[in-house]
Design a protein around this motif. Structure first.
Motif, PDB file in Angstrom:
ATOM      1  N   SER A 140     -18.889  33.295  21.801  1.00 38.58           N
ATOM      2  CA  SER A 140     -18.199  33.694  23.040  1.00 38.58           C
ATOM      3  C   SER A 140     -19.178  33.711  24.219  1.00 38.58           C
ATOM      4  CB  SER A 140     -17.520  35.048  22.876  1.00 38.58           C
ATOM      5  OG  SER A 140     -18.481  36.060  22.659  1.00 38.58           O
ATOM      6  N   ASP A 141     -20.412  34.130  23.986  1.00 37.30           N
ATOM      7  CA  ASP A 141     -21.419  34.102  25.053  1.00 37.30           C
ATOM      8  C   ASP A 141     -21.724  32.666  25.479  1.00 37.30           C
ATOM      9  OD1 ASP A 141     -21.666  36.866  25.087  1.00 37.30           O
ATOM     10  OD2 ASP A 141     -23.407  36.878  23.746  1.00 37.30           O
ATOM     11  N   ALA A 142     -21.804  31.771  24.524  1.00 38.11           N
ATOM     12  CA  ALA A 142     -22.089  30.365  24.825  1.00 38.11           C
ATOM     13  C   ALA A 142     -20.944  29.750  25.627  1.00 38.11           C
ATOM     14  CB  ALA A 142     -22.319  29.589  23.539  1.00 38.11           C
ATOM     15  N   LYS A 143     -19.716  30.075  25.268  1.00 44.52           N
ATOM     16  CA  LYS A 143     -18.556  29.562  25.999  1.00 44.52           C
ATOM     17  C   LYS A 143     -18.537  30.103  27.429  1.00 44.52           C
ATOM     18  CE  LYS A 143     -15.461  28.719  22.107  1.00 44.52           C
ATOM     19  NZ  LYS A 143     -14.203  29.080  21.454  1.00 44.52           N
ATOM     20  N   ARG A 144     -18.839  31.383  27.557  1.00 43.99           N
ATOM     21  CA  ARG A 144     -18.865  32.004  28.884  1.00 43.99           C
ATOM     22  C   ARG A 144     -19.968  31.366  29.740  1.00 43.99           C
ATOM     23  NH1 ARG A 144     -16.990  34.358  33.080  1.00 43.99           N
ATOM     24  NH2 ARG A 144     -18.014  36.200  33.873  1.00 43.99           N
ATOM     25  N   LEU A 145     -21.128  31.158  29.145  1.00 45.99           N
ATOM     26  CA  LEU A 145     -22.229  30.520  29.867  1.00 45.99           C
ATOM     27  C   LEU A 145     -21.842  29.115  30.311  1.00 45.99           C
ATOM     28  CD1 LEU A 145     -25.140  30.517  30.865  1.00 45.99           C
ATOM     29  CD2 LEU A 145     -25.842  29.788  28.580  1.00 45.99           C
ATOM     30  N   LYS A 146     -21.205  28.361  29.443  1.00 46.49           N
ATOM     31  CA  LYS A 146     -20.776  26.999  29.778  1.00 46.49           C
ATOM     32  C   LYS A 146     -19.771  27.023  30.924  1.00 46.49           C
ATOM     33  CE  LYS A 146     -20.075  22.558  29.307  1.00 46.49           C
ATOM     34  NZ  LYS A 146     -20.754  21.746  30.274  1.00 46.49           N
ATOM     35  N   ALA A 147     -18.820  27.972  30.882  1.00 48.91           N
ATOM     36  CA  ALA A 147     -17.825  28.086  31.947  1.00 48.91           C
ATOM     37  C   ALA A 147     -18.494  28.431  33.274  1.00 48.91           C
ATOM     38  CB  ALA A 147     -16.781  29.136  31.586  1.00 48.91           C
ATOM     39  N   LEU A 148     -19.472  29.326  33.246  1.00 52.02           N
ATOM     40  CA  LEU A 148     -20.177  29.698  34.465  1.00 52.02           C
ATOM     41  C   LEU A 148     -21.006  28.530  34.999  1.00 52.02           C
ATOM     42  CD1 LEU A 148     -21.329  33.308  33.566  1.00 52.02           C
ATOM     43  CD2 LEU A 148     -19.614  32.660  35.262  1.00 52.02           C
ATOM     44  N   GLU A 149     -21.620  27.774  34.115  1.00 53.16           N
ATOM     45  CA  GLU A 149     -22.384  26.606  34.550  1.00 53.16           C
ATOM     46  C   GLU A 149     -21.478  25.560  35.189  1.00 53.16           C
ATOM     47  OE1 GLU A 149     -24.360  25.549  30.907  1.00 53.16           O
ATOM     48  OE2 GLU A 149     -26.133  26.744  31.407  1.00 53.16           O
ATOM     49  N   ASP A 150     -20.297  25.366  34.606  1.00 55.51           N
ATOM     50  CA  ASP A 150     -19.336  24.411  35.177  1.00 55.51           C
ATOM     51  C   ASP A 150     -18.870  24.866  36.560  1.00 55.51           C
ATOM     52  OD1 ASP A 150     -19.536  22.884  32.883  1.00 55.51           O
ATOM     53  OD2 ASP A 150     -17.631  23.566  32.032  1.00 55.51           O
ATOM     54  N   GLU A 151     -18.561  26.152  36.666  1.00 55.05           N
ATOM     55  CA  GLU A 151     -18.123  26.683  37.953  1.00 55.05           C
ATOM     56  C   GLU A 151     -19.247  26.576  38.989  1.00 55.05           C
ATOM     57  OE1 GLU A 151     -16.140  30.684  39.928  1.00 55.05           O
ATOM     58  OE2 GLU A 151     -16.924  30.791  37.895  1.00 55.05           O
ATOM     59  N   ASN A 152     -20.460  26.861  38.585  1.00 55.03           N
ATOM     60  CA  ASN A 152     -21.607  26.756  39.472  1.00 55.03           C
ATOM     61  C   ASN A 152     -21.779  25.326  39.986  1.00 55.03           C
ATOM     62  OD1 ASN A 152     -23.880  27.850  40.811  1.00 55.03           O
ATOM     63  ND2 ASN A 152     -25.225  27.076  39.200  1.00 55.03           N
ATOM     64  N   ALA A 153     -21.623  24.353  39.106  1.00 54.04           N
ATOM     65  CA  ALA A 153     -21.742  22.946  39.507  1.00 54.04           C
ATOM     66  C   ALA A 153     -20.665  22.584  40.526  1.00 54.04           C
ATOM     67  CB  ALA A 153     -21.651  22.044  38.283  1.00 54.04           C
ATOM     68  N   LYS A 154     -19.440  23.049  40.312  1.00 50.55           N
ATOM     69  CA  LYS A 154     -18.348  22.771  41.253  1.00 50.55           C
ATOM     70  C   LYS A 154     -18.636  23.402  42.614  1.00 50.55           C
ATOM     71  CE  LYS A 154     -14.727  22.434  37.778  1.00 50.55           C
ATOM     72  NZ  LYS A 154     -13.530  23.071  37.200  1.00 50.55           N
ATOM     73  N   LEU A 155     -19.128  24.644  42.584  1.00 50.33           N
ATOM     74  CA  LEU A 155     -19.429  25.330  43.837  1.00 50.33           C
ATOM     75  C   LEU A 155     -20.573  24.656  44.586  1.00 50.33           C
ATOM     76  CD1 LEU A 155     -19.064  29.028  42.677  1.00 50.33           C
ATOM     77  CD2 LEU A 155     -17.512  27.765  44.183  1.00 50.33           C
ATOM     78  N   LYS A 156     -21.568  24.186  43.865  1.00 49.70           N
ATOM     79  CA  LYS A 156     -22.674  23.473  44.498  1.00 49.70           C
ATOM     80  C   LYS A 156     -22.184  22.194  45.157  1.00 49.70           C
ATOM     81  CE  LYS A 156     -26.633  25.101  41.835  1.00 49.70           C
ATOM     82  NZ  LYS A 156     -27.731  24.715  40.939  1.00 49.70           N
ATOM     83  N   LYS A 157     -21.265  21.494  44.504  1.00 51.06           N
ATOM     84  CA  LYS A 157     -20.716  20.264  45.076  1.00 51.06           C
ATOM     85  C   LYS A 157     -19.911  20.579  46.339  1.00 51.06           C
ATOM     86  CE  LYS A 157     -18.042  16.109  44.009  1.00 51.06           C
ATOM     87  NZ  LYS A 157     -17.689  15.929  45.393  1.00 51.06           N
ATOM     88  N   LEU A 158     -19.096  21.633  46.281  1.00 47.06           N
ATOM     89  CA  LEU A 158     -18.327  22.038  47.463  1.00 47.06           C
ATOM     90  C   LEU A 158     -19.250  22.404  48.623  1.00 47.06           C
ATOM     91  CD1 LEU A 158     -15.508  24.254  45.917  1.00 47.06           C
ATOM     92  CD2 LEU A 158     -15.206  22.111  47.150  1.00 47.06           C
ATOM     93  N   LEU A 159     -20.312  23.128  48.321  1.00 49.25           N
ATOM     94  CA  LEU A 159     -21.263  23.515  49.358  1.00 49.25           C
ATOM     95  C   LEU A 159     -21.928  22.283  49.969  1.00 49.25           C
ATOM     96  CD1 LEU A 159     -22.819  25.649  50.944  1.00 49.25           C
ATOM     97  CD2 LEU A 159     -24.436  25.747  49.029  1.00 49.25           C
TER      98      LEU A 159
END
Length: 50
Positions: free
Chosen positions: A4-23
């Motif tokens: 569950s920690d690995a899945k959460r980390l992956k989800a946060l990394e994906d969201e971070n990548a999307k936010l970086k692209k938007l920025l």
């Protein structure tokens, strides 16, 4: 780290990548607008008809 920690980390990394692209997109757009606005605007030529 469990599954569950690995899945959460992956989800946060994906969201971070999307936010970086938007920025990056927003910064590029703002830069283009600043460049456009920095050029002296000239109205229509005096010979132009309304």
């Amino acid at each position: 780290m469990d599954v569950s920690d690995a899945k959460r980390l992956k989800a946060l990394e994906d969201e971070n990548a999307k936010l970086k692209k938007l920025l990056a997109d927003q910064m590029l757009e703002a830069s283009a607008l600043r460049e456009l606005l920095s050029k002296k605007w000239q109205g229509p030529s005096p010979s132009a008809k309304p």
